[in-house]
Design an enzyme around this catalytic site. Structure first.
Site, mmCIF file in Angstrom:
data_model
loop_
_atom_site.group_PDB
_atom_site.id
_atom_site.type_symbol
_atom_site.label_atom_id
_atom_site.label_comp_id
_atom_site.label_asym_id
_atom_site.label_seq_id
_atom_site.Cartn_x
_atom_site.Cartn_y
_atom_site.Cartn_z
ATOM 1 N N HIS A 374 0.801 -1.228 0.000
ATOM 2 C CA HIS A 374 0.000 0.000 0.000
ATOM 3 C C HIS A 374 0.831 1.275 0.000
ATOM 4 C CE1 HIS A 374 -3.930 -1.959 0.955
ATOM 5 N NE2 HIS A 374 -3.131 -2.859 1.480
ATOM 6 N N LYS A 564 -9.341 13.398 4.628
ATOM 7 C CA LYS A 564 -8.368 12.309 4.609
ATOM 8 C C LYS A 564 -7.387 12.572 5.741
ATOM 9 C CE LYS A 564 -7.325 13.558 0.283
ATOM 10 N NZ LYS A 564 -7.264 12.356 -0.527
ATOM 11 N N ARG A 565 -6.543 11.585 6.087
ATOM 12 C CA ARG A 565 -5.516 11.844 7.095
ATOM 13 C C ARG A 565 -4.685 13.064 6.691
ATOM 14 N NH1 ARG A 565 -4.774 7.871 11.264
ATOM 15 N NH2 ARG A 565 -2.964 9.134 11.778
ATOM 16 N N LYS A 570 -0.166 14.689 1.108
ATOM 17 C CA LYS A 570 -1.549 14.868 0.651
ATOM 18 C C LYS A 570 -1.877 16.351 0.412
ATOM 19 C CE LYS A 570 -3.172 10.731 3.196
ATOM 20 N NZ LYS A 570 -3.765 9.805 2.208
ATOM 21 N N THR A 672 -8.965 6.122 -1.856
ATOM 22 C CA THR A 672 -10.264 5.465 -2.006
ATOM 23 C C THR A 672 -11.377 6.477 -1.776
ATOM 24 O OG1 THR A 672 -9.933 4.710 0.258
ATOM 25 C CG2 THR A 672 -9.638 3.073 -1.486
#
Ligand code: 26Q
Length: 831
Positions: A374, A564-565, A570, A672
């Site tokens: 992942h 998201k985290r 990110k 996702t």
């Protein structure tokens, strides 16, 4: 007869004979009976939690019939069972999904209403099991859902953490972590299995000895033994009668061990021993990247893996005489390397405890395991320090050495390249020696996969290139997916109703059916209904957030969402830079009337990741200024949604119009959330990263807001001495944004507060925000323009949803079944 042994013959029993009628009256009667018999309450004194639990038991009783039928069907029929091993399962709240899958929602709503109870309140009351950090844990839950729906015999194996991912509170804009006491009010969905227990050894040393047949054997003399107990949670399939199970392990003290201490009168030591054992499954590690040197984490991993394998062996040996043939009955999937100790553990069980030869044990092992990677970030590959590994798992270290010796001998024969062999080795010999878990997983598995097309290609070219050169046939891509049952049907009733009215009710199990919506994008009436559903969801989210956090939001603005985290890669802070740019545009009069937006953020930062926590503070600080400035507050709002989890997510995705998927190219394995947004009709602004690429391929370039460097360009820019400060100097708008941030404008004059963020951007900019800024702003401007034309926007929204069929986790799981696990469905009949 020992208490756990079965009676010689089963008494005839009809599990459904009891009190399991359907229909409003039966539900009402059993609900009241449960309130009385299981909770010892009556309506006048019952709390909301009593009502919730009474209802949960009423639902559970009805679901157990499916479970028992499934167990019977699998017992008679199952050829191969999938064992999905994952340190995390982020399953979300259970009441709503179980009602949906049992087809009971409306009857239950009526039954509750007749008692003056609001079903929505009970649904909202449920505390979710937060047994995961984010994407990886939620993926495991979506896969469990699809495995049941596709009727694949499956056991999900994991850890029953007493405390899951922390609850996030915000104090003065800063994240505060609060213990997640999810079991405080009981968990009606799990069934403790008191009759199943496994002993797990830890520490100590090994001894050689000669067995009765004169063969050399090894005995592991542990320092401690802990006991594993399990709790089973049923996982229903949608539109079928199958119910699989999630089996989670809890560590308890092993009596025989503390009795020794008791016997010598050392009561306190005995109690301490008990506490240490029970610590093992106390808490989920809240990092979504490995942390070096945490012995408890290694023990957790080994504990759950050992319990799970012993459990599979126990079940297998109910039918077989030896472990011979085990690989034909189980396909074990490793969700990242967290359960990779299963490889040496299966070897140990086979050789030390069940007398198999190394060769046969290895043959079984490699035919049994598959490994899903992942991450591409080299720093996120698990590697355990050798002394620590030896201290906890002395026997496994010997086995890892032997696996490595045989593997390198074989590889040396083909490669004859010592530097490559050093990279392939299961042991990292540079500096402090480490056991490389990804290498172990690759060597011990017959299949290795990445989670999106780009990710798999990059795996082959970068972190696992040496393994790819050796075994290209082991590699394949399995692009992630998400379950449309939870993320559309359950979360988004208005859209679900509209879609079903338009194309029938097959789509939740066959998501490519959504393609039939596409022609309707040209139908003005349909577009109006589509837009109305979105608006309803926006109003609902606005209400929800105002009830919970007292913020006032305007549902007529563009709902722009990044959940998201929190991570530098990110790039939540790139999104913030756009917010500041918009703010400046209004204030300076350069863009006095932009498309009004509400920009939502949500996500947890790892407690030790101080820069991520500072990003949360930054979001709040910018929000405070722009939300209160008279010049901007009607045009721009910034909202941080605290404690983002599955339950909150179910309110967020349906209301989103713009999905922010803005990671630096090459860093996000898949993502996702991007898929959940797309299904619910949000348009994506995103980079060519992870599954964004495939989403864009599906929806077409015209229906996707692309920006940013490609993976190759990121790589080249780095190689050519990328200079973020030069970019800053060269771009006036970027300079103004950064300067305003450094000036203390958002921090009440405190120039130092956000300096660490600005400093990183200008000095190193590991994640290329400066390089992507101009292109991001241009894409955001295109978004704003597109939103002005609501008809066009709605058409694009419909097309996005219509072309999301590929991203059902059913498609992903079908690929795993066909190409990795070689498993077939087992139908559970509708009795
Ligand atoms: C490992 C060792 C010690 C402590 C913590 C960990 C640890 C825990 C969780 C390491 C990683 C994780 C979680 C990783 C994760 O969620 N990865 C995401 O997986 C998704 C599903 O495939 C992808 O969509 C995301 O791109 C990826 O970031």
């Amino acid at each position: 007869m020992p208490s756990t042994e079965r009676p010689p013959s089963h008494p005839p029993l009809d599990p459904k004979a009891a009190h399991l009628g359907t229909g409003v009256e039966a539900i009402k009667r059993d609900f009241l009976a449960n309130l009385y018999t299981r909770l010892a309450k009556f309506p006048a004194v019952a709390t909301r939690n009593d009502y919730y639990r009474a209802l949960a038991y009423t639902v559970r009783d009805r679901l157990l019939a499916r479970w028992i039928d499934t167990a019977q069907a699998y017992f008679h029929d199952a050829s191969r069972t999938v064992a999905y091993l994952s340190a995390e399962f982020l399953i979300g709240p259970q009441l709503g999904s179980n009602l949906l899958y049992l087809g009971m929602t409306e009857d239950v709503r009526k039954a509750m209403a007749s008692l003056d109870v609001d079903l929505e309140e009970l649904l909202e009351h449920e505390e979710e099991p937060g047994l995961g950090n984010g994407g990886l844990g939620r993926l495991a839950a979506c896969y469990m859902d699809s495995l049941a729906t596709l009727q694949i015999p499956t056991i999900g194996y994991g850890i029953r953490y007493e405390f899951g991912i922390f609850d996030q509170q915000i104090r003065d804009g800063w994240q505060l972590e609060v213990t997640d006491k999810w079991l405080r009010l009981g968990n009606p969905w799990e069934i403790p299995r008191y009759d199943i227990e496994h002993m797990v050894k830890l520490g100590g040393h090994t001894e050689g000895y000669t067995d009765a047949r004169g063969r050399y054997r090894v005995r592991w003399v542990p320092e401690r033994v802990v006991k594993g107990h399990c709790y089973d949670t049923p996982v229903l399939g949608y539109g079928v009668k199958n119910a699989n199970m999630l089996r989670l392990w809890e560590a308890t003290a092993c009596e025989s061990f503390d009795f020794q201490a008791f016997n010598v009168g050392d009561y306190l030591r005995a109690v301490q021993e008990k506490m240490v054992s029970e610590n093992l499954t106390k808490v989920l590690y809240p990092n979504d990247e490995p942390e070096a040197g945490k012995i408890l984490r290694l023990e957790q991993q080994y504990f759950f893996v050992s319990c799970s394998l012993q459990d599979m062996v126990r079940i297998y040996l109910q039918r077989a005489k030896s472990l011979h043939g085990f690989q034909d009955k189980y396909a074990i999937q490793l969700n990242d390397t967290h359960p990779a100790l299963a490889i040496p553990e299966l070897m140990r069980l086979a050789i030390d405890e069940y007398d198999l030869s190394w060769e046969e044990a290895w043959d079984i092992t490699t035919k049994t395991f598959g490994y899903t990677n992942h991450t591409l970030l080299p720093e996120a590959l698990e590697a355990w320090s050798l002394p620590l590994f030896k201290r906890v798992l002395p026997r496994h270290l010997e086995i890892v050495y032997e696996i490595n010796r045989r593997f390198l001998d074989e590889a040396r024969f083909v490669l004859r390249d010592e530097s490559r062999l050093a990279r392939l080795s299961l042991i990292d010999e540079h500096g402090d020696k480490r056991v490389r878990m990804a290498n172990l997983a690759c060597v011990g598995s017959h299949a290795i996969n990445g989670v999106a097309a780009l990710h798999t290609e990059l795996l082959k070219q970068t972190v696992l290139d040496d393994f790819y050169a050796l075994w290209p046939q082991k590699f394949s891509n399995k692009t992630n997916g998400v379950t449309p049952r939870r993320f559309m049907m359950l979360s988004n009733p208005p859209l679900t109703k509209l879609i079903t009215k338009s194309i029938g009710d097959k789509w939740p199990r066959e998501l490519t059916q959504l393609a039939r919506l596409e022609p309707l994008a040209n139908d003005a009436g349909f577009r109006e209904e589509w837009a109305k559903a979105k608006h309803t969801n926006k109003v609902a989210l606005a209400r929800h957030l105002s009830r919970l956090h007292g913020v006032v939001l305007d549902p007529n603005t563009l709902f722009d969402v990044q959940v998201k985290r929190i991570h530098e890669y990110k790039r939540q802070h790139l999104n913030v830079l756009h917010v500041i740019a918009m703010y400046q545009g209004i204030k300076t009069g350069q863009n006095p009337s932009p498309t009004p937006r509400t920009v939502f953020f949500g996500g947890k930062a790892a407690p030790g990741y101080w820069l991520a926590k500072l990003v949360i503070k930054l979001i709040h600080s910018v929000a405070e200024v722009v939300n209160h400035d008279k010049a901007t507050r009607d045009l721009l709002k910034v909202v941080f949604i605290p404690d983002f989890n599955v339950k909150v997510a179910q309110h967020v995705y349906p209301a989103a119009e713009l999905s922010e998927q803005i990671s630096t190219a090459g860093k996000e394995a898949s993502g996702t959330g991007n898929m959940k947004f797309q299904m619910n009709g949000a348009l994506t602004i995103g980079t060519l990263d992870g599954a964004n690429i495939e989403i864009r391929e599906e929806v077409g370039a015209d229906n996707f807001f692309l920006f940013g460097l490609t993976t190759q360009e990121v790589h080249d820019a780095r190689a050519n001495g990328y200079d973020p400060r030069a970019v800053y100097e060269a771009q006036p708008q970027l300079r103004e944004v950064i300067d305003l941030l450094s000036s203390g404008y958002f921090s009440r004059g405190d120039k130092a507060l956000f300096e660490p963020i600005v400093g990183r951007l200008l000095d190193r900019d590991d994640y290329m925000l400066m390089a992507d800024f101009a292109s991001y702003i241009a894409a955001q401007d295109a978004v704003s323009r597109a939103y002005q034309d609501r008809e066009r926007w709605t058409r694009m929204s419909i097309i996005n949803s219509a072309r999301s069929g590929k991203f059902s986790s059913d498609r992903s799981i079908q690929e795993y079944c066909d190409e990795i696990w070689r498993v077939k469905p087992v139908d559970v009949e509708n009795k």
